[in-house]
Scaffold this motif. Structure first.
Motif, PDB file in Angstrom:
ATOM      1  N   PRO A 114      43.630  -7.154 -19.455  1.00  0.00           N
ATOM      2  CA  PRO A 114      42.185  -6.863 -19.497  1.00  0.00           C
ATOM      3  C   PRO A 114      41.893  -5.418 -19.892  1.00  0.00           C
ATOM      4  CG  PRO A 114      42.693  -8.179 -17.573  1.00  0.00           C
ATOM      5  CD  PRO A 114      44.011  -7.791 -18.184  1.00  0.00           C
ATOM      6  N   ASP A 115      42.667  -4.477 -19.351  1.00  0.00           N
ATOM      7  CA  ASP A 115      42.470  -3.064 -19.682  1.00  0.00           C
ATOM      8  C   ASP A 115      42.721  -2.817 -21.175  1.00  0.00           C
ATOM      9  OD1 ASP A 115      41.771  -0.490 -19.169  1.00  0.00           O
ATOM     10  OD2 ASP A 115      43.538   0.018 -18.004  1.00  0.00           O
ATOM     11  N   LYS A 116      43.732  -3.482 -21.736  1.00  0.00           N
ATOM     12  CA  LYS A 116      44.020  -3.334 -23.161  1.00  0.00           C
ATOM     13  C   LYS A 116      42.872  -3.871 -24.014  1.00  0.00           C
ATOM     14  CE  LYS A 116      49.051  -3.772 -22.520  1.00  0.00           C
ATOM     15  NZ  LYS A 116      50.248  -4.611 -22.797  1.00  0.00           N
ATOM     16  N   LEU A 117      42.296  -5.003 -23.603  1.00  0.00           N
ATOM     17  CA  LEU A 117      41.179  -5.577 -24.340  1.00  0.00           C
ATOM     18  C   LEU A 117      39.961  -4.650 -24.307  1.00  0.00           C
ATOM     19  CD1 LEU A 117      41.451  -9.281 -23.118  1.00  0.00           C
ATOM     20  CD2 LEU A 117      41.948  -8.439 -25.409  1.00  0.00           C
ATOM     21  N   LEU A 118      39.733  -4.008 -23.159  1.00  0.00           N
ATOM     22  CA  LEU A 118      38.610  -3.078 -23.045  1.00  0.00           C
ATOM     23  C   LEU A 118      38.817  -1.857 -23.937  1.00  0.00           C
ATOM     24  CD1 LEU A 118      38.009  -3.266 -19.192  1.00  0.00           C
ATOM     25  CD2 LEU A 118      36.609  -4.284 -20.997  1.00  0.00           C
ATOM     26  N   SER A 119      40.043  -1.376 -23.993  1.00  0.00           N
ATOM     27  CA  SER A 119      40.339  -0.233 -24.871  1.00  0.00           C
ATOM     28  C   SER A 119      40.064  -0.599 -26.331  1.00  0.00           C
ATOM     29  CB  SER A 119      41.800   0.198 -24.703  1.00  0.00           C
ATOM     30  OG  SER A 119      42.041   0.669 -23.396  1.00  0.00           O
ATOM     31  N   ARG A 120      40.457  -1.808 -26.717  1.00  0.00           N
ATOM     32  CA  ARG A 120      40.206  -2.279 -28.078  1.00  0.00           C
ATOM     33  C   ARG A 120      38.708  -2.374 -28.350  1.00  0.00           C
ATOM     34  NH1 ARG A 120      40.742  -2.604 -33.374  1.00  0.00           N
ATOM     35  NH2 ARG A 120      40.229  -4.649 -34.243  1.00  0.00           N
ATOM     36  N   ALA A 121      37.953  -2.893 -27.369  1.00  0.00           N
ATOM     37  CA  ALA A 121      36.503  -3.031 -27.543  1.00  0.00           C
ATOM     38  C   ALA A 121      35.841  -1.676 -27.748  1.00  0.00           C
ATOM     39  CB  ALA A 121      35.906  -3.733 -26.327  1.00  0.00           C
ATOM     40  N   LEU A 122      36.269  -0.666 -26.987  1.00  0.00           N
ATOM     41  CA  LEU A 122      35.651   0.656 -27.081  1.00  0.00           C
ATOM     42  C   LEU A 122      36.127   1.421 -28.319  1.00  0.00           C
ATOM     43  CD1 LEU A 122      35.674   1.655 -23.315  1.00  0.00           C
ATOM     44  CD2 LEU A 122      33.723   0.968 -24.720  1.00  0.00           C
ATOM     45  N   PRO A 156      28.051  -1.888 -23.906  1.00  0.00           N
ATOM     46  CA  PRO A 156      27.682  -1.777 -22.492  1.00  0.00           C
ATOM     47  C   PRO A 156      28.643  -2.450 -21.518  1.00  0.00           C
ATOM     48  CG  PRO A 156      25.772  -2.338 -23.833  1.00  0.00           C
ATOM     49  CD  PRO A 156      26.970  -2.460 -24.728  1.00  0.00           C
ATOM     50  N   GLN A 157      28.969  -3.718 -21.760  1.00  0.00           N
ATOM     51  CA  GLN A 157      29.840  -4.425 -20.828  1.00  0.00           C
ATOM     52  C   GLN A 157      31.227  -3.804 -20.797  1.00  0.00           C
ATOM     53  OE1 GLN A 157      30.461  -8.571 -21.718  1.00  0.00           O
ATOM     54  NE2 GLN A 157      31.364  -9.032 -19.728  1.00  0.00           N
ATOM     55  N   ALA A 158      31.724  -3.381 -21.958  1.00  0.00           N
ATOM     56  CA  ALA A 158      33.042  -2.745 -22.007  1.00  0.00           C
ATOM     57  C   ALA A 158      33.038  -1.426 -21.240  1.00  0.00           C
ATOM     58  CB  ALA A 158      33.467  -2.518 -23.463  1.00  0.00           C
ATOM     59  N   LEU A 159      31.959  -0.644 -21.357  1.00  0.00           N
ATOM     60  CA  LEU A 159      31.861   0.616 -20.613  1.00  0.00           C
ATOM     61  C   LEU A 159      31.838   0.369 -19.111  1.00  0.00           C
ATOM     62  CD1 LEU A 159      29.270   2.662 -22.717  1.00  0.00           C
ATOM     63  CD2 LEU A 159      31.695   3.205 -22.373  1.00  0.00           C
ATOM     64  N   PHE A 160      31.051  -0.631 -18.696  1.00  0.00           N
ATOM     65  CA  PHE A 160      30.964  -0.932 -17.265  1.00  0.00           C
ATOM     66  C   PHE A 160      32.326  -1.363 -16.709  1.00  0.00           C
ATOM     67  CE2 PHE A 160      30.154  -3.834 -13.716  1.00  0.00           C
ATOM     68  CZ  PHE A 160      29.403  -3.012 -12.888  1.00  0.00           C
ATOM     69  N   LEU A 161      32.997  -2.273 -17.405  1.00  0.00           N
ATOM     70  CA  LEU A 161      34.292  -2.765 -16.934  1.00  0.00           C
ATOM     71  C   LEU A 161      35.384  -1.702 -17.039  1.00  0.00           C
ATOM     72  CD1 LEU A 161      34.237  -6.375 -18.439  1.00  0.00           C
ATOM     73  CD2 LEU A 161      33.887  -5.713 -16.058  1.00  0.00           C
ATOM     74  N   ALA A 162      35.318  -0.866 -18.075  1.00  0.00           N
ATOM     75  CA  ALA A 162      36.297   0.216 -18.204  1.00  0.00           C
ATOM     76  C   ALA A 162      36.179   1.179 -17.030  1.00  0.00           C
ATOM     77  CB  ALA A 162      36.096   0.957 -19.523  1.00  0.00           C
ATOM     78  N   GLY A 163      34.939   1.431 -16.590  1.00  0.00           N
ATOM     79  CA  GLY A 163      34.751   2.258 -15.401  1.00  0.00           C
ATOM     80  C   GLY A 163      35.329   1.603 -14.161  1.00  0.00           C
ATOM     81  N   ALA A 164      35.141   0.288 -14.043  1.00  0.00           N
ATOM     82  CA  ALA A 164      35.715  -0.434 -12.903  1.00  0.00           C
ATOM     83  C   ALA A 164      37.246  -0.398 -12.943  1.00  0.00           C
ATOM     84  CB  ALA A 164      35.219  -1.877 -12.903  1.00  0.00           C
ATOM     85  N   ALA A 165      37.821  -0.525 -14.141  1.00  0.00           N
ATOM     86  CA  ALA A 165      39.284  -0.462 -14.280  1.00  0.00           C
ATOM     87  C   ALA A 165      39.795   0.922 -13.913  1.00  0.00           C
ATOM     88  CB  ALA A 165      39.686  -0.812 -15.718  1.00  0.00           C
ATOM     89  N   ALA A 166      39.068   1.959 -14.313  1.00  0.00           N
ATOM     90  CA  ALA A 166      39.465   3.324 -13.962  1.00  0.00           C
ATOM     91  C   ALA A 166      39.389   3.540 -12.460  1.00  0.00           C
ATOM     92  CB  ALA A 166      38.573   4.328 -14.699  1.00  0.00           C
ATOM     93  N   SER A 167      38.378   2.953 -11.828  1.00  0.00           N
ATOM     94  CA  SER A 167      38.271   3.053 -10.367  1.00  0.00           C
ATOM     95  C   SER A 167      39.446   2.358  -9.693  1.00  0.00           C
ATOM     96  CB  SER A 167      36.948   2.428  -9.913  1.00  0.00           C
ATOM     97  OG  SER A 167      36.843   2.431  -8.498  1.00  0.00           O
TER      98      SER A 167
END
Length: 413
Positions: free
Chosen positions: A214-222, A229-240
Protein backbone atom coordinates in the motif's frame (compact mmCIF):
# COMPACT_ATOMS: atom_id res chain seq x y z
CA UNK A 1 -27.19 5.26 -30.87
CA UNK A 2 -25.74 8.78 -30.77
CA UNK A 3 -28.16 9.90 -28.05
CA UNK A 4 -27.54 6.67 -26.11
CA UNK A 5 -23.80 7.15 -26.21
CA UNK A 6 -24.13 10.80 -25.19
CA UNK A 7 -26.35 9.83 -22.27
CA UNK A 8 -23.88 7.23 -21.01
CA UNK A 9 -20.90 9.58 -21.30
CA UNK A 10 -22.76 12.38 -19.55
CA UNK A 11 -23.85 10.04 -16.73
CA UNK A 12 -20.33 8.73 -16.19
CA UNK A 13 -18.96 12.28 -16.10
CA UNK A 14 -21.56 13.37 -13.54
CA UNK A 15 -20.72 10.41 -11.28
CA UNK A 16 -17.02 11.28 -11.34
CA UNK A 17 -17.67 14.98 -10.67
CA UNK A 18 -20.02 14.31 -7.75
CA UNK A 19 -17.64 11.81 -6.16
CA UNK A 20 -14.70 14.17 -6.53
CA UNK A 21 -16.53 17.19 -5.07
CA UNK A 22 -18.50 15.60 -2.24
CA UNK A 23 -16.72 12.63 -0.77
CA UNK A 24 -13.42 14.13 0.44
CA UNK A 25 -14.90 16.96 2.58
CA UNK A 26 -17.73 14.72 3.84
CA UNK A 27 -15.28 12.03 4.89
CA UNK A 28 -13.15 14.33 7.06
CA UNK A 29 -13.76 14.14 10.79
CA UNK A 30 -15.74 17.24 11.88
CA UNK A 31 -14.63 19.40 14.79
CA UNK A 32 -15.80 18.59 18.30
CA UNK A 33 -19.36 19.76 18.89
CA UNK A 34 -20.26 18.68 22.40
CA UNK A 35 -18.86 17.03 25.48
CA UNK A 36 -19.51 13.68 27.07
CA UNK A 37 -18.48 12.03 30.27
CA UNK A 38 -14.90 10.76 30.06
CA UNK A 39 -15.99 7.49 31.60
CA UNK A 40 -18.22 6.89 28.62
CA UNK A 41 -15.35 7.75 26.27
CA UNK A 42 -13.07 5.30 28.06
CA UNK A 43 -15.76 2.65 27.79
CA UNK A 44 -15.92 3.22 24.03
CA UNK A 45 -12.15 2.80 23.78
CA UNK A 46 -12.36 -0.27 25.99
CA UNK A 47 -14.99 -1.83 23.72
CA UNK A 48 -12.89 -1.11 20.61
CA UNK A 49 -9.83 -2.73 22.18
CA UNK A 50 -11.90 -5.73 23.26
CA UNK A 51 -13.13 -6.14 19.68
CA UNK A 52 -9.55 -5.90 18.45
CA UNK A 53 -8.49 -8.65 20.85
CA UNK A 54 -11.39 -10.83 19.73
CA UNK A 55 -10.40 -10.29 16.08
CA UNK A 56 -6.78 -11.22 16.79
CA UNK A 57 -8.03 -14.32 18.60
CA UNK A 58 -10.25 -15.28 15.65
CA UNK A 59 -7.29 -14.84 13.28
CA UNK A 60 -5.16 -17.13 15.41
CA UNK A 61 -2.76 -14.44 16.65
CA UNK A 62 -3.87 -14.95 20.26
CA UNK A 63 -4.49 -18.28 21.97
CA UNK A 64 -7.37 -18.76 24.42
CA UNK A 65 -4.98 -18.23 27.32
CA UNK A 66 -3.51 -15.10 25.74
CA UNK A 67 -6.99 -13.68 25.15
CA UNK A 68 -8.00 -14.27 28.77
CA UNK A 69 -4.80 -12.65 30.05
CA UNK A 70 -5.14 -9.65 27.73
CA UNK A 71 -8.79 -9.10 28.68
CA UNK A 72 -7.91 -9.22 32.38
CA UNK A 73 -5.15 -6.62 31.93
CA UNK A 74 -7.44 -4.39 29.84
CA UNK A 75 -10.17 -4.52 32.50
CA UNK A 76 -7.66 -3.57 35.19
CA UNK A 77 -6.46 -0.60 33.15
CA UNK A 78 -10.05 0.53 32.60
CA UNK A 79 -10.74 0.66 36.34
CA UNK A 80 -7.58 2.75 36.83
CA UNK A 81 -8.38 5.25 34.08
CA UNK A 82 -12.11 6.04 34.40
CA UNK A 83 -12.66 9.57 35.85
CA UNK A 84 -15.71 11.86 35.78
CA UNK A 85 -14.13 14.38 33.39
CA UNK A 86 -15.29 15.49 29.96
CA UNK A 87 -13.71 15.05 26.59
CA UNK A 88 -14.77 16.21 23.11
CA UNK A 89 -17.04 14.09 20.97
CA UNK A 90 -17.32 14.60 17.21
CA UNK A 91 -20.37 14.29 15.05
CA UNK A 92 -20.42 11.60 12.40
CA UNK A 93 -23.12 12.84 10.06
CA UNK A 94 -20.64 13.76 7.32
CA UNK A 95 -19.17 10.29 7.18
CA UNK A 96 -22.63 8.72 7.12
CA UNK A 97 -23.52 10.89 4.14
CA UNK A 98 -20.23 10.03 2.45
CA UNK A 99 -20.83 6.34 3.07
CA UNK A 100 -24.30 6.58 1.57
CA UNK A 101 -22.88 8.25 -1.53
CA UNK A 102 -20.07 5.74 -1.76
CA UNK A 103 -22.53 2.87 -1.71
CA UNK A 104 -25.20 4.38 -3.96
CA UNK A 105 -23.09 5.86 -6.76
CA UNK A 106 -20.72 2.97 -7.59
CA UNK A 107 -23.53 0.41 -7.38
CA UNK A 108 -25.66 2.56 -9.65
CA UNK A 109 -22.72 2.81 -12.04
CA UNK A 110 -22.32 -0.97 -11.90
CA UNK A 111 -25.96 -1.41 -12.86
CA UNK A 112 -25.43 0.97 -15.76
CA UNK A 113 -22.37 -0.89 -16.91
CA UNK A 114 -24.25 -4.16 -16.98
CA UNK A 115 -26.77 -2.75 -19.46
CA UNK A 116 -24.27 -1.04 -21.80
CA UNK A 117 -24.82 -2.03 -25.40
CA UNK A 118 -28.55 -2.50 -24.74
CA UNK A 119 -30.32 0.69 -25.99
CA UNK A 120 -33.68 -0.78 -24.96
CA UNK A 121 -32.65 -0.29 -21.36
CA UNK A 122 -33.10 3.47 -21.89
CA UNK A 123 -36.67 2.98 -23.00
CA UNK A 124 -38.97 4.98 -20.64
CA UNK A 125 -41.37 2.08 -20.12
CA UNK A 126 -38.54 -0.26 -19.12
CA UNK A 127 -36.99 2.38 -16.88
CA UNK A 128 -40.30 2.87 -15.11
CA UNK A 129 -40.63 -0.87 -14.54
CA UNK A 130 -37.11 -1.11 -13.12
CA UNK A 131 -37.61 1.79 -10.68
CA UNK A 132 -40.63 0.02 -9.26
CA UNK A 133 -38.43 -2.90 -8.22
CA UNK A 134 -36.54 -2.52 -4.96
CA UNK A 135 -32.86 -3.48 -5.22
CA UNK A 136 -31.89 -5.84 -2.41
CA UNK A 137 -28.85 -7.97 -1.56
CA UNK A 138 -29.86 -10.70 -3.99
CA UNK A 139 -30.17 -8.23 -6.85
CA UNK A 140 -26.80 -6.69 -6.01
CA UNK A 141 -25.17 -10.13 -5.96
CA UNK A 142 -26.81 -10.92 -9.26
CA UNK A 143 -25.45 -7.73 -10.85
CA UNK A 144 -21.97 -8.45 -9.54
CA UNK A 145 -22.22 -12.01 -10.79
CA UNK A 146 -23.08 -10.79 -14.28
CA UNK A 147 -20.16 -8.38 -14.21
CA UNK A 148 -17.80 -11.15 -13.12
CA UNK A 149 -19.03 -13.32 -15.99
CA UNK A 150 -18.46 -10.49 -18.47
CA UNK A 151 -14.92 -10.06 -17.18
CA UNK A 152 -14.22 -13.78 -17.52
CA UNK A 153 -15.15 -13.48 -21.17
CA UNK A 154 -13.18 -10.24 -21.59
CA UNK A 155 -10.36 -10.21 -18.98
CA UNK A 156 -8.68 -7.21 -20.67
CA UNK A 157 -11.60 -4.94 -19.80
CA UNK A 158 -9.71 -2.81 -17.26
CA UNK A 159 -12.63 -0.41 -16.76
CA UNK A 160 -14.80 -3.34 -15.82
CA UNK A 161 -12.24 -4.59 -13.29
CA UNK A 162 -12.06 -1.14 -11.69
CA UNK A 163 -15.85 -0.98 -11.45
CA UNK A 164 -15.90 -4.42 -9.84
CA UNK A 165 -13.18 -3.38 -7.39
CA UNK A 166 -15.10 -0.28 -6.33
CA UNK A 167 -18.30 -2.26 -5.91
CA UNK A 168 -16.58 -4.83 -3.71
CA UNK A 169 -15.05 -2.03 -1.67
CA UNK A 170 -18.35 -0.37 -0.76
CA UNK A 171 -19.69 -3.80 0.22
CA UNK A 172 -16.75 -4.25 2.60
CA UNK A 173 -15.28 -7.16 0.61
CA UNK A 174 -11.78 -5.73 0.63
CA UNK A 175 -9.80 -8.82 -0.35
CA UNK A 176 -11.96 -9.29 -3.45
CA UNK A 177 -11.68 -5.57 -4.19
CA UNK A 178 -7.88 -5.74 -4.03
CA UNK A 179 -7.87 -8.77 -6.31
CA UNK A 180 -10.04 -6.94 -8.84
CA UNK A 181 -7.78 -3.88 -8.71
CA UNK A 182 -4.78 -6.11 -9.46
CA UNK A 183 -6.31 -6.72 -12.92
CA UNK A 184 -6.64 -2.99 -13.59
CA UNK A 185 -3.32 -2.88 -15.42
CA UNK A 186 -2.27 0.36 -17.09
CA UNK A 187 -5.56 2.06 -16.21
CA UNK A 188 -4.78 1.81 -12.47
CA UNK A 189 -1.03 2.36 -12.83
CA UNK A 190 -1.54 5.72 -14.53
CA UNK A 191 -4.36 7.05 -12.32
CA UNK A 192 -3.31 8.47 -8.92
CA UNK A 193 -6.84 8.29 -7.47
CA UNK A 194 -7.17 4.62 -8.44
CA UNK A 195 -3.72 3.87 -7.00
CA UNK A 196 -4.75 5.50 -3.72
CA UNK A 197 -8.00 3.53 -3.66
CA UNK A 198 -6.09 0.31 -4.40
CA UNK A 199 -3.75 1.09 -1.49
CA UNK A 200 -6.70 1.62 0.85
CA UNK A 201 -8.41 -1.69 0.08
CA UNK A 202 -5.11 -3.57 0.35
CA UNK A 203 -4.60 -2.06 3.79
CA UNK A 204 -8.16 -2.94 4.83
CA UNK A 205 -7.66 -6.50 3.63
CA UNK A 206 -4.44 -6.76 5.68
CA UNK A 207 -5.79 -5.60 9.01
CA UNK A 208 -5.48 -1.86 8.43
CA UNK A 209 -1.72 -1.63 7.96
CA UNK A 210 -0.45 0.59 5.12
CA UNK A 211 3.07 -0.84 5.31
CA UNK A 212 4.51 -2.61 2.28
CA UNK A 213 2.62 -2.63 -1.02
CA UNK A 214 0.00 0.00 0.00
CA UNK A 215 2.80 2.45 0.85
CA UNK A 216 4.44 1.77 -2.53
CA UNK A 217 1.16 2.43 -4.34
CA UNK A 218 0.75 5.74 -2.49
CA UNK A 219 4.28 6.79 -3.44
CA UNK A 220 3.47 6.03 -7.08
CA UNK A 221 0.23 8.03 -6.87
CA UNK A 222 2.01 11.09 -5.45
CA UNK A 223 4.71 10.86 -8.13
CA UNK A 224 1.98 11.27 -10.74
CA UNK A 225 0.03 13.92 -8.82
CA UNK A 226 1.70 15.36 -5.68
CA UNK A 227 -1.64 16.87 -4.61
CA UNK A 228 -3.98 13.87 -5.01
CA UNK A 229 -6.23 14.24 -1.90
CA UNK A 230 -6.83 10.61 -0.96
CA UNK A 231 -3.19 9.71 -1.55
CA UNK A 232 -2.05 12.61 0.66
CA UNK A 233 -4.42 11.60 3.44
CA UNK A 234 -3.37 7.94 3.36
CA UNK A 235 0.33 8.80 2.99
CA UNK A 236 0.02 10.81 6.20
CA UNK A 237 -1.63 7.84 7.90
CA UNK A 238 1.17 5.55 6.67
CA UNK A 239 3.78 7.97 8.00
CA UNK A 240 2.01 8.00 11.35
CA UNK A 241 2.07 4.20 11.37
CA UNK A 242 5.86 4.23 11.06
CA UNK A 243 6.06 7.10 13.60
CA UNK A 244 7.44 9.65 11.12
CA UNK A 245 5.45 12.65 12.33
CA UNK A 246 7.46 15.16 10.32
CA UNK A 247 6.20 13.43 7.17
CA UNK A 248 2.66 13.32 8.60
CA UNK A 249 2.69 17.11 8.94
CA UNK A 250 4.08 17.60 5.43
CA UNK A 251 1.50 15.40 3.72
CA UNK A 252 -1.48 16.78 5.61
CA UNK A 253 -0.38 20.41 5.18
CA UNK A 254 -0.52 19.87 1.42
CA UNK A 255 -3.99 18.39 1.82
CA UNK A 256 -5.03 21.29 4.05
CA UNK A 257 -4.32 23.74 1.23
CA UNK A 258 -7.08 22.09 -0.81
CA UNK A 259 -9.78 22.51 1.85
CA UNK A 260 -11.95 25.57 2.36
CA UNK A 261 -10.27 27.82 4.96
CA UNK A 262 -12.20 27.91 8.22
CA UNK A 263 -14.35 24.89 7.37
CA UNK A 264 -14.89 22.13 9.91
CA UNK A 265 -12.78 19.78 7.82
CA UNK A 266 -9.94 22.30 7.62
CA UNK A 267 -10.04 22.99 11.36
CA UNK A 268 -9.91 19.27 12.18
CA UNK A 269 -6.96 18.75 9.87
CA UNK A 270 -5.18 21.80 11.29
CA UNK A 271 -5.42 20.24 14.76
CA UNK A 272 -3.99 16.96 13.42
CA UNK A 273 -1.09 18.78 11.74
CA UNK A 274 -0.36 20.75 14.93
CA UNK A 275 -0.34 17.52 16.97
CA UNK A 276 2.02 15.85 14.51
CA UNK A 277 4.39 18.83 14.70
CA UNK A 278 4.24 18.76 18.51
CA UNK A 279 5.18 15.08 18.65
CA UNK A 280 7.92 15.61 16.07
CA UNK A 281 9.36 18.50 18.12
CA UNK A 282 9.32 16.44 21.32
CA UNK A 283 11.37 13.74 19.59
CA UNK A 284 13.90 16.27 18.30
CA UNK A 285 12.85 15.61 14.72
CA UNK A 286 13.77 11.93 14.98
CA UNK A 287 11.36 8.99 15.01
CA UNK A 288 11.03 6.96 18.25
CA UNK A 289 13.74 4.36 18.77
CA UNK A 290 16.66 6.69 17.85
CA UNK A 291 18.84 7.66 20.78
CA UNK A 292 19.42 11.33 21.43
CA UNK A 293 21.33 13.11 24.17
CA UNK A 294 20.09 15.26 27.02
CA UNK A 295 17.41 14.80 29.70
CA UNK A 296 14.71 13.95 27.13
CA UNK A 297 16.74 11.23 25.38
CA UNK A 298 14.66 8.63 23.56
CA UNK A 299 15.70 5.03 24.36
CA UNK A 300 16.67 2.88 21.39
CA UNK A 301 14.09 0.18 22.09
CA UNK A 302 12.81 -0.48 18.59
CA UNK A 303 13.69 -3.51 16.48
CA UNK A 304 13.93 -3.19 12.71
CA UNK A 305 15.02 -5.26 9.75
CA UNK A 306 13.95 -6.83 6.48
CA UNK A 307 12.16 -10.09 5.65
CA UNK A 308 13.00 -12.16 2.55
CA UNK A 309 12.15 -15.67 1.39
CA UNK A 310 14.53 -18.42 0.35
CA UNK A 311 14.49 -19.22 -3.36
CA UNK A 312 14.29 -22.93 -2.42
CA UNK A 313 10.72 -22.62 -1.13
CA UNK A 314 9.47 -19.41 -2.79
CA UNK A 315 7.60 -21.37 -5.46
CA UNK A 316 5.36 -22.90 -2.78
CA UNK A 317 3.74 -19.54 -1.99
CA UNK A 318 1.48 -17.19 -3.94
CA UNK A 319 1.78 -13.38 -4.11
CA UNK A 320 -1.58 -12.96 -2.34
CA UNK A 321 -0.71 -15.20 0.63
CA UNK A 322 -0.89 -13.43 4.00
CA UNK A 323 2.43 -12.66 5.67
CA UNK A 324 2.73 -12.04 9.42
CA UNK A 325 5.83 -10.76 11.21
CA UNK A 326 5.82 -11.15 15.01
CA UNK A 327 7.89 -10.11 17.98
CA UNK A 328 7.34 -12.50 20.92
CA UNK A 329 8.69 -13.07 24.39
CA UNK A 330 11.08 -16.03 24.39
CA UNK A 331 9.57 -17.46 27.56
CA UNK A 332 6.10 -17.49 29.07
CA UNK A 333 3.03 -16.36 27.14
CA UNK A 334 3.09 -16.75 23.37
CA UNK A 335 0.97 -13.62 22.97
CA UNK A 336 2.76 -11.39 20.40
CA UNK A 337 4.34 -8.18 21.60
CA UNK A 338 3.84 -6.61 18.17
CA UNK A 339 2.54 -7.75 14.77
CA UNK A 340 2.87 -6.56 11.18
CA UNK A 341 0.49 -7.91 8.51
CA UNK A 342 1.40 -7.84 4.81
CA UNK A 343 1.34 -10.09 1.72
CA UNK A 344 3.99 -12.25 0.14
CA UNK A 345 4.03 -9.81 -2.79
CA UNK A 346 5.42 -7.16 -0.41
CA UNK A 347 8.72 -9.05 0.01
CA UNK A 348 11.37 -7.92 0.61
CA UNK A 349 9.47 -6.31 3.49
CA UNK A 350 11.03 -3.76 5.81
CA UNK A 351 9.61 -3.92 9.34
CA UNK A 352 9.96 -2.03 12.58
CA UNK A 353 8.63 -2.86 16.06
CA UNK A 354 8.45 -0.52 19.06
CA UNK A 355 6.40 -0.06 22.22
CA UNK A 356 3.73 1.95 20.40
CA UNK A 357 2.73 -1.24 18.54
CA UNK A 358 1.92 -3.24 21.69
CA UNK A 359 -1.40 -5.09 21.50
CA UNK A 360 -4.20 -3.93 23.83
CA UNK A 361 -3.60 -5.38 27.28
CA UNK A 362 -0.24 -6.82 26.21
CA UNK A 363 3.35 -6.21 27.28
CA UNK A 364 5.93 -4.02 25.54
CA UNK A 365 9.20 -4.89 23.82
CA UNK A 366 11.16 -2.62 26.16
CA UNK A 367 10.21 -4.88 29.08
CA UNK A 368 12.36 -7.78 27.80
CA UNK A 369 16.10 -8.29 27.51
CA UNK A 370 15.68 -10.37 24.36
CA UNK A 371 12.77 -11.41 22.13
CA UNK A 372 12.25 -13.71 19.17
CA UNK A 373 11.22 -12.39 15.75
CA UNK A 374 9.33 -14.64 13.36
CA UNK A 375 7.93 -14.24 9.84
CA UNK A 376 5.21 -16.64 8.71
CA UNK A 377 3.41 -17.11 5.39
CA UNK A 378 -0.01 -18.27 6.58
CA UNK A 379 -1.34 -20.71 3.97
CA UNK A 380 -4.57 -21.11 5.96
CA UNK A 381 -5.04 -17.33 6.19
CA UNK A 382 -4.48 -17.14 9.97
CA UNK A 383 -1.41 -16.17 11.96
CA UNK A 384 -1.66 -19.26 14.15
CA UNK A 385 0.75 -21.87 12.77
CA UNK A 386 -0.67 -24.67 10.62
CA UNK A 387 0.75 -27.44 8.47
CA UNK A 388 2.21 -26.15 5.22
CA UNK A 389 3.05 -22.67 6.49
CA UNK A 390 6.37 -21.17 5.41
CA UNK A 391 8.33 -19.50 8.20
CA UNK A 392 11.63 -18.25 9.51
CA UNK A 393 12.67 -17.00 12.96
CA UNK A 394 15.51 -15.41 14.90
CA UNK A 395 15.91 -15.74 18.67
CA UNK A 396 17.83 -13.65 21.18
CA UNK A 397 17.09 -10.32 19.51
CA UNK A 398 17.79 -7.40 21.84
CA UNK A 399 15.57 -4.29 21.84
CA UNK A 400 17.42 -1.66 19.84
CA UNK A 401 18.67 -4.13 17.22
CA UNK A 402 18.71 -2.76 13.67
CA UNK A 403 19.03 -4.19 10.16
CA UNK A 404 17.97 -7.72 11.12
CA UNK A 405 17.89 -10.06 8.13
CA UNK A 406 15.07 -12.56 8.62
CA UNK A 407 14.77 -15.29 5.98
CA UNK A 408 11.69 -17.47 5.50
CA UNK A 409 13.36 -20.80 4.82
CA UNK A 410 11.34 -23.52 6.58
CA UNK A 411 8.06 -25.38 6.05
CA UNK A 412 5.74 -26.22 8.95
CA UNK A 413 5.29 -30.03 9.12
Amino acid sequence: MTSTTGFILASALLVLVVLGILLLPLWRTPKPAKTVNRGEANLDIFRDQMRELERDHDEGILTDADLKQAKSELQRRLLDEVHPETVPQAKSGGRQTALALLIALPLAATAGYLILGNPQALDPTQTQTQTQTQIGPQQIEAMLGKLVEKLKQNPDDTKGWVMLARSYKVLGRFSESAEAYSHGGALVDADPSLLADYAEVLAQANGGSLAGQPDKLLSRALEIDPNEPQALFLAGAAASERRDFSAVARYWERLLQQLEPGSEEAQSLELAVAKAREIDAQSGGKPPGITTTGPNAIPAESISGVVTISSKIAAQAKPGDLLFVFARAEEGSRMPLAVVRAQLADLPLKFRFDDSMALPGGKKISGFKTVSVEARVAKAGKAQSSSGDLFGSIKGVKPGSKNIKLVIDQIQP
